[in-house]
Scaffold this motif. Structure first.
Motif, PDB file in Angstrom:
ATOM      1  N   LEU A  73     -18.023 -27.538  -6.385  1.00  0.00           N
ATOM      2  CA  LEU A  73     -17.555 -26.551  -5.404  1.00  0.00           C
ATOM      3  C   LEU A  73     -18.705 -25.803  -4.753  1.00  0.00           C
ATOM      4  O   LEU A  73     -18.638 -25.449  -3.579  1.00  0.00           O
ATOM      5  N   GLU A  74     -19.736 -25.521  -5.545  1.00  0.00           N
ATOM      6  CA  GLU A  74     -20.881 -24.787  -5.000  1.00  0.00           C
ATOM      7  C   GLU A  74     -22.114 -25.069  -5.853  1.00  0.00           C
ATOM      8  O   GLU A  74     -22.425 -24.323  -6.795  1.00  0.00           O
ATOM      9  N   LEU A 117     -18.683 -18.504  -8.986  1.00  0.00           N
ATOM     10  CA  LEU A 117     -17.819 -18.872  -7.862  1.00  0.00           C
ATOM     11  C   LEU A 117     -16.834 -17.769  -7.488  1.00  0.00           C
ATOM     12  O   LEU A 117     -16.387 -17.706  -6.351  1.00  0.00           O
ATOM     13  N   THR A 118     -16.476 -16.942  -8.438  1.00  0.00           N
ATOM     14  CA  THR A 118     -15.444 -15.928  -8.187  1.00  0.00           C
ATOM     15  C   THR A 118     -16.001 -14.505  -8.185  1.00  0.00           C
ATOM     16  O   THR A 118     -15.239 -13.546  -8.298  1.00  0.00           O
ATOM     17  N   THR A 120     -16.994 -12.806  -5.836  1.00  0.00           N
ATOM     18  CA  THR A 120     -16.329 -12.108  -4.730  1.00  0.00           C
ATOM     19  C   THR A 120     -14.977 -12.790  -4.555  1.00  0.00           C
ATOM     20  O   THR A 120     -14.910 -14.013  -4.492  1.00  0.00           O
ATOM     21  N   ASP A 122     -12.996 -13.408  -2.164  1.00  0.00           N
ATOM     22  CA  ASP A 122     -12.786 -14.309  -1.031  1.00  0.00           C
ATOM     23  C   ASP A 122     -13.954 -15.284  -0.834  1.00  0.00           C
ATOM     24  O   ASP A 122     -14.091 -15.884   0.224  1.00  0.00           O
ATOM     25  N   ALA A 123     -14.774 -15.455  -1.864  1.00  0.00           N
ATOM     26  CA  ALA A 123     -15.904 -16.380  -1.767  1.00  0.00           C
ATOM     27  C   ALA A 123     -15.393 -17.807  -1.573  1.00  0.00           C
ATOM     28  O   ALA A 123     -14.324 -18.163  -2.084  1.00  0.00           O
ATOM     29  N   PRO A 124     -16.155 -18.626  -0.843  1.00  0.00           N
ATOM     30  CA  PRO A 124     -15.741 -20.026  -0.686  1.00  0.00           C
ATOM     31  C   PRO A 124     -15.650 -20.688  -2.070  1.00  0.00           C
ATOM     32  O   PRO A 124     -16.520 -20.523  -2.899  1.00  0.00           O
ATOM     33  N   GLY A 125     -14.591 -21.375  -2.318  1.00  0.00           N
ATOM     34  CA  GLY A 125     -14.418 -22.056  -3.595  1.00  0.00           C
ATOM     35  C   GLY A 125     -13.765 -21.217  -4.672  1.00  0.00           C
ATOM     36  O   GLY A 125     -13.407 -21.735  -5.722  1.00  0.00           O
ATOM     37  N   ALA A 126     -13.604 -19.923  -4.443  1.00  0.00           N
ATOM     38  CA  ALA A 126     -13.048 -19.044  -5.474  1.00  0.00           C
ATOM     39  C   ALA A 126     -11.607 -19.423  -5.814  1.00  0.00           C
ATOM     40  O   ALA A 126     -11.232 -19.499  -6.995  1.00  0.00           O
ATOM     41  N   GLU A 128     -10.082 -22.333  -5.398  1.00  0.00           N
ATOM     42  CA  GLU A 128     -10.050 -23.630  -6.096  1.00  0.00           C
ATOM     43  C   GLU A 128     -10.574 -23.479  -7.524  1.00  0.00           C
ATOM     44  O   GLU A 128     -10.051 -24.101  -8.451  1.00  0.00           O
TER      45      GLU A 128
END
Length: 171
Positions: A73-74, A117-118, A120, A122-126, A128
């Motif tokens: 994811l990141e 990943l989480t 934030t 609204d972070a990208p991938g959060a 998922e």
């Protein structure tokens, strides 16, 4: 022939139930209760002992897959350590203690990746990442409930630990 662990536990249980419990003073409530708890503990151990290694293998595979999905994811911080653990997990250790240690490492790395990943909402991938971890948590909860079913604490158990593990290994 050397007895299996299950056979040895069954022999201990039989001795306690047939020899020791009847010899206890019937008015010794505490001693009777403690002997009953020992028998219940032996029943639980006999229920799960044959599945212990498979339990760890299923959990190891599940957390390896989770960690792969999370770092996909990141990719970034901590990826080298995670990739090393994933590569090492391709061939799980045969030794139960080493397998547990490898699984604990995978869990810790998955947790780190999830928190990154989480960090934030609204972070990208959060989103998922939350979905992936929730799915693994549900699966682990089913394993743990089946593992503890003989203790009388879990409700709505989907079967014996062997049945739950077989279903999860096939999935």
């Amino acid at each position: 022939m050397v007895p299996t662990v299950s056979q040895q536990l069954a022999a201990i249980r039989h001795t306690i139930a047939k020899t020791i419990m009847p010899a206890l003073d019937p008015s010794a409530d505490f001693a009777q209760e403690q002997a009953g708890l020992v028998l219940a503990s032996l029943d639980w151990a006999m229920d799960v002992v044959e599945s212990e290694h498979r339990y760890e293998l299923v959990e190891h595979a599940e957390y390896r897959t989770l960690l792969e999905a999370l770092i996909a994811l990141e990719p970034g911080a901590g990826e080298d350590e995670a990739r090393r653990a994933i590569d090492a997990a391709a061939a799980p250790p045969a030794d139960l203690a080493a397998l547990r240690a490898a699984t604990v490492e995978l869990k810790a790395l998955a947790q780190e990746a999830f928190f990154a990943l989480t960090a934030t909402p609204d972070a990208p991938g959060a989103l998922e990442a939350r979905r992936l971890v929730t799915a693994v948590a549900r699966s682990q909860s089913k394993r743990e409930s089946a593992w503890a079913r003989m203790t009388g604490f879990p409700a709505n158990v989907d079967g014996s630990v062997g049945e739950v593990l077989a279903a999860q290994a096939a999935a």
